[in-house]
Design a protein around this motif. Structure first.
Motif, short mmCIF file in Angstrom:
data_model
loop_
_atom_site.label_atom_id
_atom_site.label_comp_id
_atom_site.label_asym_id
_atom_site.label_seq_id
_atom_site.Cartn_x
_atom_site.Cartn_y
_atom_site.Cartn_z
N GLY A 188 0.93 0.16 -1.75
CA GLY A 188 0.94 -1.06 -2.54
C GLY A 188 -0.35 -1.83 -2.41
O GLY A 188 -0.84 -2.42 -3.38
N THR A 189 -0.94 -1.82 -1.23
CA THR A 189 -2.22 -2.50 -1.03
C THR A 189 -3.35 -1.74 -1.70
O THR A 189 -4.24 -2.34 -2.31
CB THR A 189 -2.50 -2.64 0.49
N VAL B 107 1.04 -2.97 -6.76
CA VAL B 107 2.49 -2.99 -6.62
C VAL B 107 3.17 -2.10 -7.65
O VAL B 107 4.07 -1.33 -7.32
CB VAL B 107 3.01 -4.44 -6.72
N ARG B 108 2.76 -2.19 -8.90
CA ARG B 108 3.43 -1.42 -9.95
C ARG B 108 3.31 0.09 -9.71
O ARG B 108 4.33 0.80 -9.78
CB ARG B 108 2.89 -1.80 -11.32
#
Length: 66
Positions: free
Chosen positions: A21-22, A26-27
């Motif tokens: 995610g980083t 996030v998507r």
């Protein structure tokens, strides 16, 4: 044993998901997670378990009509 292994894998999965995610956002991390949730369904659908009607090595009950 199964509960122990899945409980132990949760922190590792959370760490990997946070890193993804980083790194990617996030998507894309959510899309990757959703795609990974489909994998066990595909594996079970393609396995010979679908045709299994009785437990191997166990005689069916006398009332069963096979």
């Amino acid at each position: 044993m199964s509960t122990c292994s899945t409980s132990g894998a949760r922190p590792v999965g959370a760490l990997l998901a946070g890193g993804l995610g980083t790194w990617a956002g996030v998507r894309p991390a959510l899309v990757a997670g959703a795609c990974l949730l489909v994998v066990p369904c595909v594996v079970l659908a393609r396995s010979p378990l679908r045709a299994l009607r009785h437990m191997p090595g166990v005689a069916p009950a006398s009332g069963d009509a096979a």
